[in-house]
Enzyme design. Structure first.
Site, PDB file in Angstrom:
ATOM      1  N   HIS A  55      39.653  58.833  28.159  1.00  0.00           N
ATOM      2  CA  HIS A  55      39.927  59.184  29.558  1.00  0.00           C
ATOM      3  C   HIS A  55      39.627  58.023  30.497  1.00  0.00           C
ATOM      4  CE1 HIS A  55      38.812  61.638  33.315  1.00  0.00           C
ATOM      5  NE2 HIS A  55      40.105  61.850  33.112  1.00  0.00           N
ATOM      6  N   HIS A  59      42.250  56.204  39.942  1.00  0.00           N
ATOM      7  CA  HIS A  59      42.229  57.667  39.943  1.00  0.00           C
ATOM      8  C   HIS A  59      42.252  58.267  41.346  1.00  0.00           C
ATOM      9  CE1 HIS A  59      40.227  61.636  40.052  1.00  0.00           C
ATOM     10  NE2 HIS A  59      40.993  61.852  38.994  1.00  0.00           N
TER      11      HIS A  59
END
Length: 325
Positions: free
Chosen positions: A68, A110
């Site tokens: 991730h 992100h």
């Protein structure tokens, strides 16, 4: 793939991890000390070393491990350093997030704001709220995206998508790419596909085995499928079971948060075929500890997205190699 000789079985490693307890909160993004991994600490206490499981030796049905934002427990998320750390740990699948700058360049980050993971507030004190969309690529390239995580990463930069693709191609890694906040960036799907194509990521080999595009936006996933029907797509979320057939028309993977997944839900997803005529699959996120990794593995998930891929691998004997999802 980087495989080593296992000196403890996955089950022993998992037991050691469980005895040591979890080392990360399941959705935490806080830095983790870089001196050792939790798996190493737990297994060292038991007198074992951490197994690096070969894909061809993994238990039947073991889920694929996806790093991730790279191995983001050990290096600043979504940076080339995190990609390289995943590579060094032996993991080929990495997940990232893409957004568009003010001048239309795709960057890997992100948050829709720059404040948390860069020094934008210091470099540009008068540019609050420091939204990615309000900065040019050149401005973002000036920012330090590593010091927030640790001094050793000072000077790390926010990569462009092109830079990111070049690095993972060099590492022979595969990509689960998230289109972030598509409602903020009209046309981002077409822009992303253009860069992927220019960098050689839309040829038959990459499309078949090394690329998945996902988003929380159903319309965004649908757009990708319409523009490039050959590309494998994923929807981030857990649609109601009754709605799954509609999603199966344009997505190949249903990717729910680990707190919303169950064996029954996974079975309902697996009962359907996606647009490529194959069984719908499930990748769950973000699982960072042994107990939850074992739990979702028991549910039958196909992939586990994690900040700490080595911990998940040690607990489950999961696969880490490239070669089709």
């Amino acid at each position: 793939m980087h495989a080593g000789t296992a000196t403890a079985t996955a089950s022993v490693a998992a037991a050691a991890l469980l005895a040591a307890g979890t080392f990360l909160l399941s959705n935490a993004d806080a830095p983790v000390p870089d001196t050792t991994t939790a798996a190493a600490a737990a297994t060292a206490a038991a007198g074992h070393t951490v197994p690096v499981t070969r894909a061809d030796a993994a238990p039947a049905g073991a889920p694929l491990v996806i790093s991730h934002r790279g191995a983001s427990a050990y290096a600043p998320e979504n940076t080339l350093a995190a990609v390289d750390r995943a590579h060094a740990l032996g993991f080929d699948w990495v997940e990232n997030d893409i957004q568009l700058t003010k001048d239309g360049v795709l960057v890997v980050i992100h948050d829709t704001g720059l404040k948390r993971t860069t020094d934008a507030e210091k470099v540009f004190p008068d540019r609050a709220p420091w939204a990615v969309k309000d900065f040019t690529a050149a401005e973002i390239a000036r920012l330090d995206a590593g010091s927030w995580f640790g001094a050793r990463y000072a000077g790390t930069r926010v990569p462009t998508l092109r830079q990111y693709l070049e690095r993972i191609e060099h590492n022979h890694q595969s990509l689960l790419m998230e289109i972030k906040s598509p409602e903020t960036y009209p046309g981002i799907e077409r822009a992303a596909l253009q860069v992927l194509d220019q960098e050689g990521w839309l040829d038959a080999g990459h499309v078949r085995d090394r690329l998945v595009i996902q988003s929380f936006g159903a319309d965004s996933v649908r757009t990708v499928h319409k523009l490039r029907p050959d590309v494998i797509t994923g929807f981030l979320g857990a649609p109601a079971v009754a709605e799954l057939p509609a999603y199966a028309e344009f997505t190949d993977r249903i990717n729910p948060e680990y707190t919303s997944v169950s064996g029954e839900y996974v079975a309902a997803v697996h009962a359907l075929k996606g647009p490529h005529g194959k069984k719908l699959q499930v990748d769950t996120w973000t699982v960072n500890d042994a107990a939850h990794a074992l739990r979702v593995t028991g549910y039958g998930v196909d992939g586990i997205i994690t900040n700490a891929p080595d911990v998940v691998r040690a607990a489950t004997g999961a696969r880490e190699a490239a070669g089709g999802m």
